[in-house]
Design a protein around this motif. Sequence first.
Motif, PDB file in Angstrom:
ATOM      1  N   TYR A 255     -86.383  49.428 -51.382  1.00 31.51           N
ATOM      2  CA  TYR A 255     -86.172  48.182 -50.448  1.00 31.51           C
ATOM      3  C   TYR A 255     -86.830  47.011 -51.148  1.00 31.51           C
ATOM      4  N   SER A 256     -86.166  46.040 -51.365  1.00 37.12           N
ATOM      5  CA  SER A 256     -86.869  44.675 -52.117  1.00 37.12           C
ATOM      6  C   SER A 256     -87.820  44.013 -51.504  1.00 37.12           C
ATOM      7  N   GLY A 257     -87.670  44.081 -50.227  1.00 34.67           N
ATOM      8  CA  GLY A 257     -88.593  43.366 -49.314  1.00 34.67           C
ATOM      9  C   GLY A 257     -90.158  44.011 -49.245  1.00 34.67           C
ATOM     10  N   ALA A 258     -90.192  45.142 -49.831  1.00 35.18           N
ATOM     11  CA  ALA A 258     -91.299  46.064 -49.920  1.00 35.18           C
ATOM     12  C   ALA A 258     -91.955  46.005 -51.422  1.00 35.18           C
ATOM     13  N   ARG A 259     -91.310  45.574 -52.321  1.00 40.29           N
ATOM     14  CA  ARG A 259     -91.798  45.392 -53.703  1.00 40.29           C
ATOM     15  C   ARG A 259     -93.127  44.758 -54.065  1.00 40.29           C
ATOM     16  N   GLY A 260     -93.452  43.681 -53.079  1.00 44.96           N
ATOM     17  CA  GLY A 260     -94.760  43.219 -53.293  1.00 44.96           C
ATOM     18  C   GLY A 260     -95.851  43.951 -52.666  1.00 44.96           C
ATOM     19  N   SER A 261     -95.805  44.599 -51.598  1.00 44.21           N
ATOM     20  CA  SER A 261     -96.605  45.202 -50.901  1.00 44.21           C
ATOM     21  C   SER A 261     -96.838  46.358 -51.571  1.00 44.21           C
ATOM     22  N   ASN A 262     -95.797  47.232 -52.102  1.00 45.38           N
ATOM     23  CA  ASN A 262     -95.920  48.526 -52.871  1.00 45.38           C
ATOM     24  C   ASN A 262     -96.726  48.152 -54.117  1.00 45.38           C
ATOM     25  N   LYS A 263     -96.786  46.895 -54.749  1.00 47.69           N
ATOM     26  CA  LYS A 263     -97.535  46.669 -55.821  1.00 47.69           C
ATOM     27  C   LYS A 263     -98.865  46.438 -55.491  1.00 47.69           C
ATOM     28  N   LEU A 264     -99.307  46.078 -54.428  1.00 46.54           N
ATOM     29  CA  LEU A 264    -100.643  45.799 -54.123  1.00 46.54           C
ATOM     30  C   LEU A 264    -101.269  47.307 -53.909  1.00 46.54           C
ATOM     31  N   LEU A 265    -100.350  48.206 -53.587  1.00 43.38           N
ATOM     32  CA  LEU A 265    -101.173  49.460 -53.591  1.00 43.38           C
ATOM     33  C   LEU A 265    -101.330  49.944 -55.042  1.00 43.38           C
ATOM     34  N   ARG A 266    -100.354  49.657 -55.746  1.00 46.09           N
ATOM     35  CA  ARG A 266    -100.486  49.984 -57.178  1.00 46.09           C
ATOM     36  C   ARG A 266    -101.729  49.257 -57.764  1.00 46.09           C
ATOM     37  N   ASP A 267    -102.084  48.169 -57.154  1.00 52.01           N
ATOM     38  CA  ASP A 267    -103.213  47.385 -57.976  1.00 52.01           C
ATOM     39  C   ASP A 267    -104.634  47.549 -57.361  1.00 52.01           C
ATOM     40  N   GLY A 268    -104.668  48.617 -56.229  1.00 49.89           N
ATOM     41  CA  GLY A 268    -105.716  48.933 -55.616  1.00 49.89           C
ATOM     42  C   GLY A 268    -106.037  48.700 -54.238  1.00 49.89           C
TER      43      GLY A 268
END
Length: 351
Positions: A255-268
């Motif tokens: 889901y493209s609408g969650a890519r930014g929030s998922n990357k927040l998780l990746r970044d800490g």
Amino acid sequence: MDYDLWLILVNISNFRKKKLIDTYKSAKNVYNNFEEILKENKIISKKLNNFQKDDLYYETINLKETLFKKKIGYITYANPLYSEKLSGILDSPYFLFYRGNIDLINKKSIGVVGARKCSNYGLAATKLLTKELITNNITLISGGARGIDSIAHKTALENNGYNISVLGCGIDITYPSENEGLFSKIAENGVVISEFLLGTPPLKDNFPRRNRIISGLSEGVIVVEASEKSGSLITARLALQQQKTVMAVPGSIFYSGARGSNKLLRDGAVICTDVEDLRVTLSLEHVHIKPMKFTPEKNEILDMITDSPVHIDDIFKNTSVDRGALYALLFEMQIKSEIICLPGNYYVRTI
């Protein structure tokens, strides 16, 4: 002459106004010493270019009358109500216009932000997490935008909680237009605030500025859903810079609408998979609620409705409850916040 409003209207930066207050202690003293200030401060003198302090006399009077008529209040850096939280914001605002109870900016608050175009999953997650915050007497702060912001504000209202809505336009402008009623309700038991002069349209550059206030007033920020270009990520980054807790709700990798929030998780960012994550991360005291007793019919419905959205047609097909009684039960369960109705007649459990 209202000297505070006069200084609000003087066309110099927030930083310069606050420095003047630090030196002269009040807007009235700034006004009375303004000729000397212009002589001594070349930056202000150059910026104002032949400005005379009485040039704003009628504009100040008109602004005061307009604020009175529209029941809009204001605070400035010189006011004791001005929050320490605001002082910690990068380029903190010199003033805020507000509708409602401005004292709320000094209470414990958590920001809930996310996509304007949110999924049913994002909608359900926002309702669940916001309700948990309100249950723990935490003020909800968001930006009043479509999608996640509006859902969070409405959920706080539905659960008799306090709201702070930070606008990216003048406080006399309703944006988005469909939220006029929502902002009015927030102002009744919460507060709507803006750092922009009356009549300021919702320009694109205003929203990153608004986001720094959301992050600055909150003790932590929860990002529910955000695309890679979402303004919610600006709020999250600012909160991290301010050493605030940032949580993000995981979304589908498809889901493209969650890519930014998922990357927040990746970044800490701290992962938020359920309300228990929220309680632990924010040190919330779990509110113990006595187990509810359900009728057989209600139990049958709850067995079908899970934390994944279920369409009403599927509930009809798989229950023995009469159609008329089923509508009444679903409505009753929504009122009691046992289930949530999502757009398109989908239902999810909250218990």
